[in-house]
Design an enzyme around this catalytic site. Structure first.
Site, PDB file in Angstrom:
ATOM      1  N   ASP A 192     -84.454  14.613  22.790  1.00 42.72           N
ATOM      2  CA  ASP A 192     -85.645  15.352  23.228  1.00 42.72           C
ATOM      3  C   ASP A 192     -86.733  15.301  22.142  1.00 42.72           C
ATOM      4  O   ASP A 192     -87.903  14.968  22.417  1.00 42.72           O
ATOM      5  CB  ASP A 192     -85.200  16.810  23.494  1.00 42.72           C
ATOM      6  CG  ASP A 192     -86.214  17.629  24.265  1.00 42.72           C
ATOM      7  OD1 ASP A 192     -87.215  17.064  24.719  1.00 42.72           O
ATOM      8  OD2 ASP A 192     -85.982  18.846  24.414  1.00 42.72           O
ATOM      9  N   SER A 211     -76.042  15.810  27.648  1.00 37.74           N
ATOM     10  CA  SER A 211     -75.137  16.928  27.278  1.00 37.74           C
ATOM     11  C   SER A 211     -74.113  16.599  26.193  1.00 37.74           C
ATOM     12  O   SER A 211     -73.384  17.489  25.766  1.00 37.74           O
ATOM     13  CB  SER A 211     -74.376  17.492  28.493  1.00 37.74           C
ATOM     14  OG  SER A 211     -75.194  18.335  29.254  1.00 37.74           O
ATOM     15  N   THR A 212     -74.021  15.334  25.762  1.00 38.02           N
ATOM     16  CA  THR A 212     -72.909  14.987  24.852  1.00 38.02           C
ATOM     17  C   THR A 212     -73.260  15.141  23.369  1.00 38.02           C
ATOM     18  O   THR A 212     -72.441  14.821  22.509  1.00 38.02           O
ATOM     19  CB  THR A 212     -72.423  13.536  25.084  1.00 38.02           C
ATOM     20  OG1 THR A 212     -73.463  12.631  24.689  1.00 38.02           O
ATOM     21  CG2 THR A 212     -72.047  13.293  26.526  1.00 38.02           C
ATOM     22  N   GLY A 213     -74.474  15.612  23.078  1.00 36.35           N
ATOM     23  CA  GLY A 213     -74.854  15.839  21.680  1.00 36.35           C
ATOM     24  C   GLY A 213     -74.744  17.316  21.354  1.00 36.35           C
ATOM     25  O   GLY A 213     -73.642  17.877  21.293  1.00 36.35           O
ATOM     26  N   ASP A 221     -82.697   2.606  20.536  1.00 35.63           N
ATOM     27  CA  ASP A 221     -83.310   3.932  20.613  1.00 35.63           C
ATOM     28  C   ASP A 221     -84.037   4.006  21.967  1.00 35.63           C
ATOM     29  O   ASP A 221     -84.836   3.120  22.294  1.00 35.63           O
ATOM     30  CB  ASP A 221     -84.314   4.053  19.452  1.00 35.63           C
ATOM     31  CG  ASP A 221     -84.984   5.400  19.389  1.00 35.63           C
ATOM     32  OD1 ASP A 221     -85.186   6.038  20.438  1.00 35.63           O
ATOM     33  OD2 ASP A 221     -85.325   5.818  18.273  1.00 35.63           O
ATOM     34  N   ILE A 222     -83.790   5.035  22.729  1.00 36.38           N
ATOM     35  CA  ILE A 222     -84.354   5.114  24.094  1.00 36.38           C
ATOM     36  C   ILE A 222     -85.885   5.141  24.088  1.00 36.38           C
ATOM     37  O   ILE A 222     -86.524   4.700  25.044  1.00 36.38           O
ATOM     38  CB  ILE A 222     -83.775   6.337  24.848  1.00 36.38           C
ATOM     39  CG1 ILE A 222     -83.877   6.138  26.373  1.00 36.38           C
ATOM     40  CG2 ILE A 222     -84.425   7.641  24.413  1.00 36.38           C
ATOM     41  CD1 ILE A 222     -83.074   7.126  27.178  1.00 36.38           C
ATOM     42  N   GLY A 281     -82.464  16.233  18.789  1.00 37.32           N
ATOM     43  CA  GLY A 281     -81.801  15.103  19.461  1.00 37.32           C
ATOM     44  C   GLY A 281     -82.776  14.152  20.136  1.00 37.32           C
ATOM     45  O   GLY A 281     -83.875  13.895  19.645  1.00 37.32           O
ATOM     46  N   TYR A 340     -75.110  19.804  23.169  1.00 37.46           N
ATOM     47  CA  TYR A 340     -74.438  20.580  24.219  1.00 37.46           C
ATOM     48  C   TYR A 340     -72.930  20.319  24.310  1.00 37.46           C
ATOM     49  O   TYR A 340     -72.249  20.920  25.159  1.00 37.46           O
ATOM     50  CB  TYR A 340     -75.119  20.359  25.571  1.00 37.46           C
ATOM     51  CG  TYR A 340     -76.453  21.076  25.722  1.00 37.46           C
ATOM     52  CD1 TYR A 340     -76.946  21.918  24.720  1.00 37.46           C
ATOM     53  CD2 TYR A 340     -77.223  20.930  26.868  1.00 37.46           C
ATOM     54  CE1 TYR A 340     -78.169  22.569  24.861  1.00 37.46           C
ATOM     55  CE2 TYR A 340     -78.441  21.594  27.017  1.00 37.46           C
ATOM     56  CZ  TYR A 340     -78.910  22.409  26.004  1.00 37.46           C
ATOM     57  OH  TYR A 340     -80.122  23.054  26.157  1.00 37.46           O
TER      58      TYR A 340
HETATM   59  N1  AR6 Z   1     -82.122   7.494  21.842  1.00 40.26           N
HETATM   60  C1  AR6 Z   1     -81.010   7.531  22.619  1.00 40.26           C
HETATM   61  N2  AR6 Z   1     -80.055   8.444  22.515  1.00 40.26           N
HETATM   62  C2  AR6 Z   1     -80.205   9.396  21.567  1.00 40.26           C
HETATM   63  C3  AR6 Z   1     -81.342   9.454  20.713  1.00 40.26           C
HETATM   64  C4  AR6 Z   1     -82.324   8.449  20.883  1.00 40.26           C
HETATM   65  N3  AR6 Z   1     -83.428   8.406  20.144  1.00 40.26           N
HETATM   66  N4  AR6 Z   1     -81.195  10.527  19.899  1.00 40.26           N
HETATM   67  C5  AR6 Z   1     -80.026  11.125  20.213  1.00 40.26           C
HETATM   68  N5  AR6 Z   1     -79.419  10.434  21.211  1.00 40.26           N
HETATM   69  P1  AR6 Z   1     -78.724  15.484  22.553  1.00 40.26           P
HETATM   70  P2  AR6 Z   1     -77.797  17.308  24.719  1.00 40.26           P
HETATM   71  C6  AR6 Z   1     -78.139  10.695  21.905  1.00 40.26           C
HETATM   72  O1  AR6 Z   1     -78.185  16.413  21.529  1.00 40.26           O
HETATM   73  O2  AR6 Z   1     -76.408  17.269  24.228  1.00 40.26           O
HETATM   74  C7  AR6 Z   1     -82.045  19.117  22.342  1.00 40.26           C
HETATM   75  O3  AR6 Z   1     -82.375  19.932  21.249  1.00 40.26           O
HETATM   76  C8  AR6 Z   1     -77.108  11.553  21.194  1.00 40.26           C
HETATM   77  O4  AR6 Z   1     -76.381  10.779  20.247  1.00 40.26           O
HETATM   78  O5  AR6 Z   1     -80.053  14.888  22.340  1.00 40.26           O
HETATM   79  O6  AR6 Z   1     -78.051  17.149  26.197  1.00 40.26           O
HETATM   80  C9  AR6 Z   1     -82.619  19.639  23.657  1.00 40.26           C
HETATM   81  O7  AR6 Z   1     -83.873  20.250  23.484  1.00 40.26           O
HETATM   82  C10 AR6 Z   1     -76.232  11.957  22.379  1.00 40.26           C
HETATM   83  O8  AR6 Z   1     -75.344  10.885  22.713  1.00 40.26           O
HETATM   84  O9  AR6 Z   1     -78.796  16.216  24.025  1.00 40.26           O
HETATM   85  C11 AR6 Z   1     -81.569  20.608  24.105  1.00 40.26           C
HETATM   86  O10 AR6 Z   1     -81.732  21.869  23.486  1.00 40.26           O
HETATM   87  C12 AR6 Z   1     -77.238  12.095  23.525  1.00 40.26           C
HETATM   88  O11 AR6 Z   1     -78.433  11.452  23.065  1.00 40.26           O
HETATM   89  C13 AR6 Z   1     -80.279  19.990  23.631  1.00 40.26           C
HETATM   90  O12 AR6 Z   1     -80.624  19.168  22.516  1.00 40.26           O
HETATM   91  C14 AR6 Z   1     -77.567  13.521  23.906  1.00 40.26           C
HETATM   92  O13 AR6 Z   1     -77.636  14.347  22.750  1.00 40.26           O
HETATM   93  C15 AR6 Z   1     -79.649  19.102  24.672  1.00 40.26           C
HETATM   94  O14 AR6 Z   1     -78.401  18.672  24.231  1.00 40.26           O
END
Ligand code: AR6
Length: 171
Positions: free
Chosen positions: A36, A119-121, A12-13, A34, A123
């Protein structure tokens, strides 16, 4: 797995003790789901308070804050593109995110940095294409910035890990 300063990890980051972690934020910088959401929960309310002073962040750019209760000293918030099929400049915007983060990292003397797969979650950016851009920009940063020693790519699921492994093997 190491690759000349690039390392893959499945942690977990929010628990990683590096100089800076990167947040995949949105334009408001007011938190979200996510990674964030996880970063804001772990850092505590002071992070949101600092973010509120920044006035948001355009897609492709980045902003830096303190890490507060996180083990990382800094959080670099970047806003990746929403995937619209690749026709709206998404690859260029995603590459700009990584470059913006590396530029702030250099300004702040960051030696090690951890990135989520921006962006891979939510987005929806395709994982393999995103990993290729991340690896390309990481290699460029390591070549250009001698202070930067280690780049961690956090693979939060198996598909993300495979995408990075493939990208690392390609170059
Ligand atoms: N540690 C590491 N990676 C993670 C964690 C964590 N704790 N949680 C999720 N990931 P996303 P986006 C991974 O959706 O696509 C937010 O609501 C996840 O599996 O977090 O850039 C923001 O406020 C994926 O591989 O970000 C924006 O509105 C990666 O992090 C929007 O989501 C990115 O997924 C941004 O979307």
């Amino acid at each position: 797995m190491t690759n000349n300063g690039i390392q893959l990890t499945e942690e977990d980051i929010t628990g990683i003790k590096v100089d800076a972690i990167v947040n995949a934020a949105n334009n408001s910088l007011r938190g979200g789901g996510g990674v964030d959401g996880a970063i804001h929960r772990s850092a505590g309310p002071e992070l949101l308070a600092e973010c509120r002073t920044l006035g948001g962040c355009p897609t492709g750019e980045a902003r830096i804050t303190r890490g507060y209760n996180l083990p990382a000293a800094w959080v670099i918030h970047t806003v990746g593109p929403v995937w619209h099929g690749g026709t709206q400049g998404e690859p260029g915007l995603l590459a700009r995110c990584y470059r913006s983060c590396f530029s702030l990292a250099q300004e702040h003397g960051v030696r090690n940095i951890a990135f989520p797969a921006i962006s891979t979650g939510v987005y929806s950016y395709p994982k393999e294409e995103a990993a290729r851009i991340a690896v390309q920009e990481a290699r460029r940063a390591l070549a250009e910035n001698k202070t930067l020693a280690k780049i961690l790519f956090v693979c939060f699921n198996q598909a993300t890990k495979l995408a990075y492994q493939k990208a690392l093997a390609e170059f």
